[in-house]
Every structure is written in C-alpha cells, then in structure tokens.
Design a protein around this motif. Sequence first.
Motif, PDB file in Angstrom:
ATOM      1  N   VAL A 139      17.736  -5.589   0.044  1.00 36.36           N
ATOM      2  CA  VAL A 139      16.559  -6.422   0.484  1.00 36.36           C
ATOM      3  C   VAL A 139      15.926  -6.445   0.947  1.00 36.36           C
ATOM      4  CG1 VAL A 139      16.215  -8.166   1.357  1.00 36.36           C
ATOM      5  CG2 VAL A 139      18.532  -8.344   0.384  1.00 36.36           C
ATOM      6  N   THR A 140      15.824  -4.978   2.181  1.00 34.36           N
ATOM      7  CA  THR A 140      15.156  -4.162   3.067  1.00 34.36           C
ATOM      8  C   THR A 140      15.400  -2.770   3.436  1.00 34.36           C
ATOM      9  OG1 THR A 140      14.839  -6.145   3.899  1.00 34.36           O
ATOM     10  CG2 THR A 140      13.821  -4.632   5.556  1.00 34.36           C
ATOM     11  N   ASN A 141      14.815  -2.131   2.923  1.00 36.80           N
ATOM     12  CA  ASN A 141      14.693  -0.642   4.062  1.00 36.80           C
ATOM     13  C   ASN A 141      13.605   0.303   4.601  1.00 36.80           C
ATOM     14  OD1 ASN A 141      15.761   1.919   3.970  1.00 36.80           O
ATOM     15  ND2 ASN A 141      16.439   2.191   1.781  1.00 36.80           N
ATOM     16  N   ARG A 142      13.409  -0.067   5.564  1.00 38.52           N
ATOM     17  CA  ARG A 142      12.112   0.589   6.487  1.00 38.52           C
ATOM     18  C   ARG A 142      12.508   1.390   7.974  1.00 38.52           C
ATOM     19  NH1 ARG A 142      10.799  -2.254  10.864  1.00 38.52           N
ATOM     20  NH2 ARG A 142      11.784  -3.862  11.806  1.00 38.52           N
ATOM     21  N   VAL A 143      11.382   2.737   7.990  1.00 41.05           N
ATOM     22  CA  VAL A 143      11.910   2.913   9.121  1.00 41.05           C
ATOM     23  C   VAL A 143      11.459   2.255  10.356  1.00 41.05           C
ATOM     24  CG1 VAL A 143      11.497   4.828  10.232  1.00 41.05           C
ATOM     25  CG2 VAL A 143      11.197   5.198   7.615  1.00 41.05           C
ATOM     26  N   ASP A 144      12.187   2.096  11.899  1.00 38.61           N
ATOM     27  CA  ASP A 144      12.281   1.408  12.709  1.00 38.61           C
ATOM     28  C   ASP A 144      11.746   2.566  13.722  1.00 38.61           C
ATOM     29  OD1 ASP A 144      12.723  -0.900  14.805  1.00 38.61           O
ATOM     30  OD2 ASP A 144      14.552  -0.833  14.290  1.00 38.61           O
ATOM     31  N   ASP A 145      10.795   1.989  14.269  1.00 42.61           N
ATOM     32  CA  ASP A 145      10.393   3.219  15.222  1.00 42.61           C
ATOM     33  C   ASP A 145      10.374   2.714  16.088  1.00 42.61           C
ATOM     34  OD1 ASP A 145       9.379   4.818  12.427  1.00 42.61           O
ATOM     35  OD2 ASP A 145       7.066   3.971  13.058  1.00 42.61           O
ATOM     36  N   HIS A 146      10.706   1.612  16.555  1.00 39.88           N
ATOM     37  CA  HIS A 146      11.187   1.161  18.097  1.00 39.88           C
ATOM     38  C   HIS A 146      12.513   0.602  18.327  1.00 39.88           C
ATOM     39  CE1 HIS A 146       6.778  -0.420  17.796  1.00 39.88           C
ATOM     40  NE2 HIS A 146       7.165  -0.852  16.693  1.00 39.88           N
ATOM     41  N   LYS A 147      13.698   1.395  17.598  1.00 41.98           N
ATOM     42  CA  LYS A 147      14.594   1.855  17.959  1.00 41.98           C
ATOM     43  C   LYS A 147      15.091   2.941  18.645  1.00 41.98           C
ATOM     44  CE  LYS A 147      19.642   1.541  17.394  1.00 41.98           C
ATOM     45  NZ  LYS A 147      20.342  -0.142  17.143  1.00 41.98           N
ATOM     46  N   ASP A 148      15.834   1.989  20.202  1.00 41.50           N
ATOM     47  CA  ASP A 148      16.001   3.021  20.834  1.00 41.50           C
ATOM     48  C   ASP A 148      16.810   4.375  20.493  1.00 41.50           C
ATOM     49  OD1 ASP A 148      15.374   1.110  22.581  1.00 41.50           O
ATOM     50  OD2 ASP A 148      17.196   0.206  23.318  1.00 41.50           O
ATOM     51  N   ASP A 149      16.444   5.846  21.434  1.00 44.15           N
ATOM     52  CA  ASP A 149      16.260   6.617  20.565  1.00 44.15           C
ATOM     53  C   ASP A 149      18.473   7.183  21.713  1.00 44.15           C
ATOM     54  OD1 ASP A 149      17.113   9.498  20.033  1.00 44.15           O
ATOM     55  OD2 ASP A 149      15.674   9.980  20.484  1.00 44.15           O
ATOM     56  N   ASP A 150      19.449   7.026  20.862  1.00 41.47           N
ATOM     57  CA  ASP A 150      21.008   6.855  21.320  1.00 41.47           C
ATOM     58  C   ASP A 150      21.355   7.439  20.878  1.00 41.47           C
ATOM     59  OD1 ASP A 150      21.246   5.087  19.428  1.00 41.47           O
ATOM     60  OD2 ASP A 150      21.860   3.873  20.721  1.00 41.47           O
ATOM     61  N   ARG A 151      20.569   8.846  20.287  1.00 39.77           N
ATOM     62  CA  ARG A 151      22.146  10.171  19.481  1.00 39.77           C
ATOM     63  C   ARG A 151      22.827  10.549  19.954  1.00 39.77           C
ATOM     64  NH1 ARG A 151      17.215  11.198  15.539  1.00 39.77           N
ATOM     65  NH2 ARG A 151      15.564  10.189  16.112  1.00 39.77           N
ATOM     66  N   ALA A 152      22.936  10.309  20.880  1.00 36.99           N
ATOM     67  CA  ALA A 152      24.073  11.202  22.089  1.00 36.99           C
ATOM     68  C   ALA A 152      25.356  10.320  21.437  1.00 36.99           C
ATOM     69  CB  ALA A 152      23.563  11.591  24.194  1.00 36.99           C
ATOM     70  N   THR A 153      24.751   8.713  22.104  1.00 39.90           N
ATOM     71  CA  THR A 153      26.577   8.252  21.475  1.00 39.90           C
ATOM     72  C   THR A 153      26.074   8.264  20.411  1.00 39.90           C
ATOM     73  OG1 THR A 153      25.538   6.491  23.217  1.00 39.90           O
ATOM     74  CG2 THR A 153      27.222   5.748  21.459  1.00 39.90           C
ATOM     75  N   VAL A 154      25.675   8.679  19.249  1.00 42.83           N
ATOM     76  CA  VAL A 154      26.389   8.545  17.554  1.00 42.83           C
ATOM     77  C   VAL A 154      26.606  10.209  17.832  1.00 42.83           C
ATOM     78  CG1 VAL A 154      25.537   8.598  15.398  1.00 42.83           C
ATOM     79  CG2 VAL A 154      23.670   7.485  16.639  1.00 42.83           C
ATOM     80  N   ARG A 155      26.684  11.042  18.336  1.00 39.58           N
ATOM     81  CA  ARG A 155      27.184  12.166  18.011  1.00 39.58           C
ATOM     82  C   ARG A 155      28.980  12.142  18.502  1.00 39.58           C
ATOM     83  NH1 ARG A 155      22.204  14.152  19.086  1.00 39.58           N
ATOM     84  NH2 ARG A 155      22.758  14.627  21.465  1.00 39.58           N
ATOM     85  N   ALA A 156      28.471  11.667  19.668  1.00 41.34           N
ATOM     86  CA  ALA A 156      30.152  11.093  20.785  1.00 41.34           C
ATOM     87  C   ALA A 156      30.990  10.372  19.664  1.00 41.34           C
ATOM     88  CB  ALA A 156      29.774  10.436  21.759  1.00 41.34           C
ATOM     89  N   ALA A 157      30.470   9.466  18.509  1.00 43.03           N
ATOM     90  CA  ALA A 157      31.642   8.423  17.869  1.00 43.03           C
ATOM     91  C   ALA A 157      31.896   9.745  16.929  1.00 43.03           C
ATOM     92  CB  ALA A 157      31.166   7.286  17.357  1.00 43.03           C
ATOM     93  N   LYS A 158      33.321   9.411  16.659  1.00 47.07           N
ATOM     94  CA  LYS A 158      34.284   9.685  16.012  1.00 47.07           C
ATOM     95  C   LYS A 158      34.515   9.198  15.279  1.00 47.07           C
ATOM     96  CE  LYS A 158      33.832  14.620  18.179  1.00 47.07           C
ATOM     97  NZ  LYS A 158      33.074  15.053  17.858  1.00 47.07           N
ATOM     98  N   ILE A 159      34.322   7.913  14.951  1.00 47.11           N
ATOM     99  CA  ILE A 159      34.976   7.181  13.841  1.00 47.11           C
ATOM    100  C   ILE A 159      33.787   6.300  13.228  1.00 47.11           C
ATOM    101  CG2 ILE A 159      36.281   4.997  13.268  1.00 47.11           C
ATOM    102  CD1 ILE A 159      38.101   6.040  15.459  1.00 47.11           C
ATOM    103  N   ASP A 160      33.362   6.180  11.763  1.00 43.61           N
ATOM    104  CA  ASP A 160      32.109   5.553  11.570  1.00 43.61           C
ATOM    105  C   ASP A 160      32.163   3.956  11.694  1.00 43.61           C
ATOM    106  OD1 ASP A 160      34.143   4.238   9.517  1.00 43.61           O
ATOM    107  OD2 ASP A 160      33.097   5.401   7.660  1.00 43.61           O
ATOM    108  N   ALA A 161      31.333   2.906  11.177  1.00 44.41           N
ATOM    109  CA  ALA A 161      31.083   1.405  11.136  1.00 44.41           C
ATOM    110  C   ALA A 161      32.805   1.059  10.491  1.00 44.41           C
ATOM    111  CB  ALA A 161      30.042   1.146  10.777  1.00 44.41           C
ATOM    112  N   ALA A 162      32.252   1.704   9.218  1.00 46.43           N
ATOM    113  CA  ALA A 162      33.821   0.632   7.922  1.00 46.43           C
ATOM    114  C   ALA A 162      35.409   1.591   8.693  1.00 46.43           C
ATOM    115  CB  ALA A 162      33.688   1.669   6.792  1.00 46.43           C
ATOM    116  N   GLY A 163      35.739   2.048   8.925  1.00 45.57           N
ATOM    117  CA  GLY A 163      37.187   2.931   9.971  1.00 45.57           C
ATOM    118  C   GLY A 163      36.934   2.043  11.034  1.00 45.57           C
TER     119      GLY A 163
END
Length: 226
Positions: A139-163
Amino acid sequence: MKRKVIIATATAAVLIGGGTATAFGVAGGDDGDRAGTASQTHLRPAEHDDDHADGQDRDDDGRDHDDDGKDDGDRAEDTGAGALSHDRAARAVLKAVPGTVTELELDTERDRLVWEADVLGKDAKWHEVKIDAVKGGVVTNRVDDHKDDDRATVRAAKIDAAGIGDKAAARTGGTVTSVSLEADRDDHDKGRWEAETVDKKGQEHELVLDGTSGKVLHHETEQDDD
C-alpha cells in the motif's frame, strides 16, 4: 316513493404488519338493500430501522458495527481476525524492501486493514512500508527521513520480527498483532522486543523478549473489554 339514503359508518383499520388502511361504505334504501362499494387505500409501509439480519448496525459513516459499537476494521485490528499472519506480512515487507524489519503492527487506514512496518533497508535507509493485511499487496513504500537512528539496537538483535512473533504466539497461544524492537533502558546498544498477542478467549497479552536470545523477560495479560 321518495328514496331515503342511509350512509353507513365508515370504518378504517390499519393493519400493523403491512401498513394498509381499508375503508368500507354501505348504502341502502327502503326499496331494497344495495351492496356498497369497498375501496382500499394502500399506505407506504413503515420504514425499517438500521438493524441488519446479521446483527450489525450501520453508523452514520456507513461502516458496519456490531452490538459492541466497534466497526469490523477496529475489531480485526485488535484481534488479527481475517488478516495475514505476522510472518507472512514480514515476508511481504522484506520482498518490497530487503533489510531488517524493526516494527510490525496491525492498523486500520481508511477502512483498510494494514500491516505497518519500519524497515532498515540494505540501502542503509529507513523505510515505512504498509501491506494490505488481507490481500498482501504493498500500500505504501517510502523512505522515512525522520526515523530515529537506532542502528546499534538493530545490529545487536539476533532474532528478526517474524521469529520473535513466533515465540510470542507460542508462549500465549494467540495471534500476533504487533512486534517492535526497542533499545534496552539500561543498555541502548542492546535490543529487546515488545510483542502483543490476542488468544482465542479474547485475552490480550503483552510481552517483552530479549533481543538476543528471545527469552521472555516480562509477560502480562489483560482481558478484552468486549
């Protein structure tokens, strides 16, 4: 002989079911009875109310509501009824934007049930993706320039959303309505997942799971008001 005319009393009866009024008139003289003429007048039947045979009412906005006052979209949003499962939604999101899904939540947008997702794409950009929760289309696919940059948190997570959704569903025996990756309060480089599910009895579950191991750290339940 002078004719005498006797006008009989006219009786009007309204039939409750069909809304039909019928008037009868009888005239006669002293030289013999004369059969009167009966006339019928049909009135418009009473208007029906908003009740539907299936127990649903239609509000002023044209949306169907059951007796609890909720429209069908809100109910599906709360329970996940009729929606794509969280794992199928996650796959559809990643097909549109390869990367890591950090949030997946059922929502209603303009009477349409959608899965809303935040994705850190392989292009190193944040994306907001919305998937039709019934048909599976984007329905929607757009770049979000206002998203907080928490890339370190993403890298630390070992399990994805589906899991993590699978673990939450297995723990509660329910349907996943949202998962979200958050930074740990004490260690912002460590991720933790928050998940919400609804079981078959309508009981809502909120869970916090370790982003590395998937271990349940907190689990509370709340009975649905319905």
